[in-house]
Design a protein around this motif. Structure first.
Motif, PDB file in Angstrom:
ATOM      1  N   ASP A  28      52.050  29.482  51.771  1.00 37.42           N
ATOM      2  CA  ASP A  28      51.974  28.249  52.562  1.00 37.42           C
ATOM      3  C   ASP A  28      51.086  28.433  53.780  1.00 37.42           C
ATOM      4  O   ASP A  28      50.277  27.564  54.124  1.00 37.42           O
ATOM      5  N   THR A  29      51.250  29.564  54.460  1.00 38.46           N
ATOM      6  CA  THR A  29      50.514  29.820  55.699  1.00 38.46           C
ATOM      7  C   THR A  29      49.024  29.961  55.422  1.00 38.46           C
ATOM      8  O   THR A  29      48.184  29.400  56.147  1.00 38.46           O
ATOM      9  N   VAL A  30      48.686  30.706  54.389  1.00 39.39           N
ATOM     10  CA  VAL A  30      47.274  30.860  54.032  1.00 39.39           C
ATOM     11  C   VAL A  30      46.680  29.507  53.644  1.00 39.39           C
ATOM     12  O   VAL A  30      45.561  29.153  54.067  1.00 39.39           O
ATOM     13  N   GLU A  31      47.414  28.743  52.858  1.00 36.68           N
ATOM     14  CA  GLU A  31      46.935  27.419  52.451  1.00 36.68           C
ATOM     15  C   GLU A  31      46.725  26.516  53.666  1.00 36.68           C
ATOM     16  O   GLU A  31      45.729  25.783  53.751  1.00 36.68           O
ATOM     17  N   ALA A  37      42.251  24.952  50.929  1.00 35.79           N
ATOM     18  CA  ALA A  37      41.239  25.436  49.988  1.00 35.79           C
ATOM     19  C   ALA A  37      41.701  26.645  49.186  1.00 35.79           C
ATOM     20  O   ALA A  37      41.179  26.912  48.106  1.00 35.79           O
ATOM     21  N   PHE A  38      42.664  27.401  49.706  1.00 40.39           N
ATOM     22  CA  PHE A  38      43.074  28.630  49.036  1.00 40.39           C
ATOM     23  C   PHE A  38      44.569  28.845  49.207  1.00 40.39           C
ATOM     24  O   PHE A  38      45.083  28.855  50.325  1.00 40.39           O
ATOM     25  N   ARG A  39      45.258  28.995  48.076  1.00 38.89           N
ATOM     26  CA  ARG A  39      46.673  29.358  48.082  1.00 38.89           C
ATOM     27  C   ARG A  39      46.823  30.612  47.226  1.00 38.89           C
ATOM     28  O   ARG A  39      46.652  30.566  45.998  1.00 38.89           O
ATOM     29  N   PRO A  40      47.132  31.762  47.830  1.00 36.97           N
ATOM     30  CA  PRO A  40      47.202  32.996  47.048  1.00 36.97           C
ATOM     31  C   PRO A  40      48.355  32.987  46.060  1.00 36.97           C
ATOM     32  O   PRO A  40      49.432  32.441  46.331  1.00 36.97           O
ATOM     33  N   THR A  41      48.132  33.594  44.913  1.00 33.74           N
ATOM     34  CA  THR A  41      49.180  33.732  43.904  1.00 33.74           C
ATOM     35  C   THR A  41      50.053  34.941  44.243  1.00 33.74           C
ATOM     36  O   THR A  41      49.701  35.759  45.102  1.00 33.74           O
ATOM     37  N   LEU A  42      51.182  35.064  43.541  1.00 33.42           N
ATOM     38  CA  LEU A  42      52.025  36.235  43.743  1.00 33.42           C
ATOM     39  C   LEU A  42      51.264  37.518  43.414  1.00 33.42           C
ATOM     40  O   LEU A  42      51.420  38.534  44.099  1.00 33.42           O
ATOM     41  N   ASP A  43      50.425  37.475  42.380  1.00 35.72           N
ATOM     42  CA  ASP A  43      49.642  38.660  42.023  1.00 35.72           C
ATOM     43  C   ASP A  43      48.667  39.035  43.140  1.00 35.72           C
ATOM     44  O   ASP A  43      48.453  40.224  43.428  1.00 35.72           O
ATOM     45  N   SER A  61      49.356  37.596  56.063  1.00 36.91           N
ATOM     46  CA  SER A  61      48.897  36.211  55.930  1.00 36.91           C
ATOM     47  C   SER A  61      47.565  36.027  56.644  1.00 36.91           C
ATOM     48  O   SER A  61      46.622  35.424  56.104  1.00 36.91           O
ATOM     49  N   GLN A  62      47.479  36.555  57.864  1.00 39.87           N
ATOM     50  CA  GLN A  62      46.244  36.440  58.627  1.00 39.87           C
ATOM     51  C   GLN A  62      45.090  37.126  57.909  1.00 39.87           C
ATOM     52  O   GLN A  62      43.961  36.605  57.874  1.00 39.87           O
ATOM     53  N   GLU A  63      45.377  38.283  57.311  1.00 39.34           N
ATOM     54  CA  GLU A  63      44.328  39.015  56.600  1.00 39.34           C
ATOM     55  C   GLU A  63      43.809  38.220  55.411  1.00 39.34           C
ATOM     56  O   GLU A  63      42.589  38.172  55.157  1.00 39.34           O
ATOM     57  N   LEU A  64      44.691  37.590  54.661  1.00 40.88           N
ATOM     58  CA  LEU A  64      44.264  36.782  53.514  1.00 40.88           C
ATOM     59  C   LEU A  64      43.424  35.590  53.964  1.00 40.88           C
ATOM     60  O   LEU A  64      42.463  35.193  53.282  1.00 40.88           O
ATOM     61  N   ILE A  65      43.779  35.014  55.101  1.00 39.52           N
ATOM     62  CA  ILE A  65      42.980  33.905  55.646  1.00 39.52           C
ATOM     63  C   ILE A  65      41.583  34.401  56.001  1.00 39.52           C
ATOM     64  O   ILE A  65      40.575  33.782  55.638  1.00 39.52           O
ATOM     65  N   TYR A  66      41.521  35.524  56.701  1.00 39.58           N
ATOM     66  CA  TYR A  66      40.217  36.082  57.071  1.00 39.58           C
ATOM     67  C   TYR A  66      39.375  36.391  55.825  1.00 39.58           C
ATOM     68  O   TYR A  66      38.169  36.107  55.785  1.00 39.58           O
ATOM     69  N   ARG A  67      39.995  36.979  54.823  1.00 40.66           N
ATOM     70  CA  ARG A  67      39.238  37.351  53.623  1.00 40.66           C
ATOM     71  C   ARG A  67      38.705  36.119  52.900  1.00 40.66           C
ATOM     72  O   ARG A  67      37.605  36.162  52.324  1.00 40.66           O
ATOM     73  N   TYR A  68      39.485  35.040  52.918  1.00 42.25           N
ATOM     74  CA  TYR A  68      38.990  33.806  52.290  1.00 42.25           C
ATOM     75  C   TYR A  68      37.710  33.349  52.983  1.00 42.25           C
ATOM     76  O   TYR A  68      36.691  33.058  52.325  1.00 42.25           O
ATOM     77  N   TYR A  69      37.756  33.277  54.310  1.00 47.12           N
ATOM     78  CA  TYR A  69      36.592  32.778  55.043  1.00 47.12           C
ATOM     79  C   TYR A  69      35.416  33.739  54.945  1.00 47.12           C
ATOM     80  O   TYR A  69      34.251  33.306  54.904  1.00 47.12           O
ATOM     81  N   GLU A  70      35.680  35.028  54.902  1.00 43.10           N
ATOM     82  CA  GLU A  70      34.597  35.979  54.695  1.00 43.10           C
ATOM     83  C   GLU A  70      33.927  35.752  53.350  1.00 43.10           C
ATOM     84  O   GLU A  70      32.707  35.907  53.208  1.00 43.10           O
ATOM     85  N   GLY A  71      34.733  35.378  52.349  1.00 39.86           N
ATOM     86  CA  GLY A  71      34.175  35.055  51.040  1.00 39.86           C
ATOM     87  C   GLY A  71      33.307  33.816  51.062  1.00 39.86           C
ATOM     88  O   GLY A  71      32.489  33.593  50.150  1.00 39.86           O
TER      89      GLY A  71
END
Length: 268
Positions: A28-31, A37-43, A61-71
């Motif tokens: 939820d937080t990443v989304e 634009a991005f909701r990570p799966t359990l995997d 959660s913050q790291e996944l957000i950063y990685r999305y934007y870096e992508g």
């Protein structure tokens, strides 16, 4: 009853199923902070956890957000996002609107099936196995499950903020020291730590290096969301073995007093 050793447990994924609570709050937080634009799966969340350094779900959660934007070609420095914003949104999903009063929590924390109960711990104690908890959960969240839901009275516990994040072993060592002192145990009794992540198992390795006078046993516990037979379970299990597990079990209650005693005797 002669003391056999000490069993220390992680909480999330071991004592309670957090697949639809903590991991859902991560998604939820990443989304939320990627504008939907991005909701990570359990995997994908498991993949992050497998790196062994993301025991803190707010930082994860913050790291996944950063990685999305870096992508998307953006630098981390250009992203308008603070850690406090991540924590606040995450906690409102997990605890609910009233963050401070546990009696009013109506978030995902109320949807966590229990994976152990007080009778299991009573069986361990009756067999001479002292027990406690070392968790990356906040003190409030850990107390909620251990005291309010399971009914334990002031269980031995080190929670988030009371020791460095795993895999630093200080929190584990503190729980073991507390049990050793309060119960008058031998300082060379074996210790088992049961957790469901790579960081949990790395913690045992670090504890062994810092306190080599006693045997340390790492037990990987498969969290409920990977229980179904197949490649997903096999991959998760292999990660635990690769991280140094001496045993991998399907559920924490597979660690019966007999199973723990046998493990401890292997190091005698």
């Amino acid at each position: 009853m002669t003391a056999q050793g000490i069993a220390v447990f992680d909480i999330d994924g071991v004592v309670r199923d957090v697949g639809q609570s903590y991991r859902r709050a991560i998604a939820d937080t990443v989304e939320q902070f990627t504008g939907g634009a991005f909701r990570p799966t359990l995997d994908q969340i498991d993949g992050l956890k497998a790196e062994g350094i993301w025991n803190n779900d707010w930082l994860g959660s913050q790291e996944l957000i950063y990685r999305y934007y870096e992508g998307q070609g953006q630098s981390r420095e250009s992203i308008s996002l603070t850690y406090d914003e991540v924590v606040d949104y995450f906690q409102r999903q997990y605890r609910g609107a009233n963050l401070e009063d546990p009696s009013q929590w109506d978030g995902y924390i109320n949807q966590e099936p229990l994976l152990m109960g007080a009778p299991y711990l009573q069986q361990l104690a009756a067999a001479g196995i002292a027990w406690g908890f070392f968790s990356g959960a906040t003190r409030g969240s850990a107390d909620y499950v251990l005291q309010r839901r399971i009914g334990l009275q002031f269980p031995p516990l080190v929670a988030m903020g009371e020791a460095p994040d795993k895999p630093d072993p200080l929190g584990l060592l503190k729980v073991v020291e507390q049990l050793t002192h309060s119960l008058g145990l031998s300082p060379t009794l074996p210790v088992l730590y049961a957790g469901d992540t790579v960081a949990d198992l790395y913690t045992i390795r670090e504890a062994q290096s810092q306190a080599p006078d006693r045997p340390w046993w790492a037990v990987g516990v498969l969290p409920p969301h990977v229980q179904e037979p197949g490649p997903r379970r096999q991959a998760y299990e292999q990660r635990l073995w690769d991280a140094g597990a001496h045993r991998v079990v399907s559920r924490v209650t597979d660690l019966t007093p007999g199973a723990i005693g046998q493990l401890f005797r292997e190091g005698a």
